[in-house]
Design an enzyme around this catalytic site. Sequence first.
Site, PDB file in Angstrom:
ATOM      1  N   CYS A  95       0.830  -1.218   0.000  1.00 58.59           N
ATOM      2  CA  CYS A  95       0.000   0.000   0.000  1.00 58.59           C
ATOM      3  C   CYS A  95       0.857   1.258   0.000  1.00 58.59           C
ATOM      4  O   CYS A  95       0.348   2.359  -0.206  1.00 58.59           O
ATOM      5  CB  CYS A  95      -0.880   0.075   1.235  1.00 58.59           C
ATOM      6  N   ASP A 147       2.221   2.470   2.650  1.00 54.37           N
ATOM      7  CA  ASP A 147       2.411   2.927   4.020  1.00 54.37           C
ATOM      8  C   ASP A 147       1.957   1.887   5.040  1.00 54.37           C
ATOM      9  O   ASP A 147       1.033   1.113   4.807  1.00 54.37           O
ATOM     10  CB  ASP A 147       1.799   4.313   4.306  1.00 54.37           C
ATOM     11  N   CYS A 200       5.014   8.173   3.776  1.00 49.47           N
ATOM     12  CA  CYS A 200       5.369   9.525   3.350  1.00 49.47           C
ATOM     13  C   CYS A 200       5.569  10.456   4.545  1.00 49.47           C
ATOM     14  O   CYS A 200       5.463  10.034   5.700  1.00 49.47           O
ATOM     15  CB  CYS A 200       4.259  10.070   2.467  1.00 49.47           C
ATOM     16  N   CYS A 251      -3.406   9.282   6.228  1.00 52.47           N
ATOM     17  CA  CYS A 251      -2.297   9.028   7.157  1.00 52.47           C
ATOM     18  C   CYS A 251      -2.799   9.108   8.595  1.00 52.47           C
ATOM     19  O   CYS A 251      -2.412   8.300   9.453  1.00 52.47           O
ATOM     20  CB  CYS A 251      -1.176  10.037   6.953  1.00 52.47           C
TER      21      CYS A 251
END
Lengths: 400, 350
Positions: free
Chosen positions: B35, B37, B62, B106
């Site tokens: 994915c 992350d 990221c 995130c």
Amino acid sequence: MKAIYLDNNATTRTDPAVVDAMLPFFTEHFGNASSAHSFGAEVGTAVKAARQQLQQLLGATHDHEIIYTSGGTESDNAAILSALEALPDRNEIVTSKVEHPAILSLCEHLEKTGRAKVHFIGVDGSGQLDIDAYRAALSDKVAVVSLMWANNETGTIFPVEGLAELAKEHGALFHTDAVQAVGKTPISLKDSAIDMLSLSGHKLHGPKGIGALYVKKGARFKPLIRGGHQERARRGGTENVPAIIGLGKAAELALQHMAEEQGRVKELRDRLEKAVLQRVPNCIVNGDRHDRLPNTTNIAFEYVESEAILLHLNRGGVAASSGSACTSGSMEPSHVLKAMAIPEAALHGAVRFSFSRDNASEDVDRVIEALPGIVEKLREMSPFWADAEKKTNDSKPVFA
Amino acid sequence: MWEYSDKVQEHFFNPKNAGVLDGANAVGQVGALSCGDALKLMLHIDPVTEIVLEAKFQTYGCGSSIASSSALTELVIGKTLEQARALTNRDIADFLGGLPPEKMHCAVMGHEALQAAIADFRGEVWRSEHEEAALVCKCHGVDARVIERAIRDNALSTVEQVGAFTMAGTGCTTCYEQIEDILLRVATEAAAASAAAAAAHATEVARPETVAAAPAAAPVAPRPGSLNLFSAAVRAASSAPAPAKAIVRPATESSPLSPASPLPPPSAGMTNLKKIRLIEETIEDLRVYLRKDGGDCELIDVDGSNVLVSLTGACVGCQMASVTVSGIQERLMAKLGVPIRVIPVGRNAH
Ligand code: FES
């Protein structure tokens, strides 16, 4: 600290000589090139001279084979839509999975709206076209083949002259998106089977918002933008004269600097690549080792995410990219690397360094100094690295 | 490059609590290499007081993934498990001074890792609520599945309606075209389904003259009683951040404001008086539906083709107000057969 720019495939610095050439066309020579009086005539002459400068760079037979556009995207759209209209009894397009979005999204749209059937040809691990699949897709139903000259993310160069010959056997028009190739690699269209070629000014130290579409004399063409009789009625709209003059100057300079691109610039790229592979474990260079643009290297760092690397590099004054600038806003990994089947651990960790004649040896030194520490720091933070390190501590850097 | 707040940058460049926590008694791991992350959250929780004593993380991702992880550890340390459980992804984003819309996932990942760690501490099995469907609206985290369901369940036919039900497309609007595509696809499927149903019916019925014509132009086949634009549940959904909650209360009867509800034939060549009466009657009919949801609409004046109304109660200020207005407008135009503009005004306006 001097900022280092290594994102020249996204855009280049406009050459000061280009700016100088453009300036009088905002002020002194402001006439409309289409006007019959002397104000227009002198501008018309300058526009023609710029066309000849581009003709030289492309090795084209006639200057009127060049149509000015607003840039690469318009040129790409004009080429494909023109071909579909010019050959109405054919409704298929052949292209590759690694094209620029200017081609891909148009093709997807044409397919979705039922206007064309599109063959998206795959690539191998080095980004080279699957020639067997390409041959199989060609038929007398194909209106146009559109294949890029050089890939913007990896620099991989397709053998477009040969691919164009194959397309000709089936009577299809052949277009190449040469936005990344023009100015970096020698081009000679005179005796080639290439019907159309797209280029963009800002990729070769020219201004933004100007480009051109080369259309071989005799190739069928239908304009995308209709209006006045500008560009021999092939692209309506008042000419963006200062930008056209700038593009002409940029073409002239590119021809002068071609040897430097192939020599000094390539050496800088190679030195960076070699040093990174030596100093950072678990790296992959993506692209074709033999047929690649001299200024581009795309290095994937396993188990780290490219944006994190770029943020650290940026803080250290180094600008690079995670791939094509047009898609760097998206969360998806690069469609080019996905098509190349790059291993999962590296897919999200690709960083593109693209050089130009503006770069110097110290720029490479700075990157080599900063990069290993950045990657190490991020890997230490990664939940996957400790395990991976155990498995791969004897592995050597690879070239995909 | 994304525009990150100073605080995001601070937590990215100098993350707090990064690394492995030896002796962690609660571990939550979410995301995957594929994915792009992943986050492993490790907590040391006092078994008696259930206070988070220590927190550490390992993140692959990221800039905002790393910053969100760092922020999460700062947020949970010192909290009781119940306080920690109440933290949302919004809290993580707010702590960082906001995240770009495209990076909100995130913070979602941080929230999920925390729930997973708490479940681990309690010896429970945690399952991600995040279903794998293509994300369409990045601003509001709405995926294609949610949008499609909202369109089908409520016979939606415009992007604005989809926005009112799911929030998708109400931010930067870059997802407009994708929403239009989904609308078109659902409408095409519905038209094909009703054509097939009509054809099946035709074969069943022996006499051809009794065959019902397939509604060729009907964009969306409404499910009976599925749409009530003034539903309180819809209003709640429009203001709630989580699109998954955009579930419409199943209504027992169809509102006449439904885009797909049958419309009476337009009246033509009427006198002004007749026109105003008709407007009054129509609005009176509609008030029944509005009042049910705690709102109301009063006719203030008719000025040429402008119909001035006053919205009250739950209709005022709610995000459905524009849908309400356009619903009334559509209904009036259908009844009168002339273009009408409905303008909401204050009660004392004349
Ligand atoms: S992505 Fe911004 S509104 Fe949907």
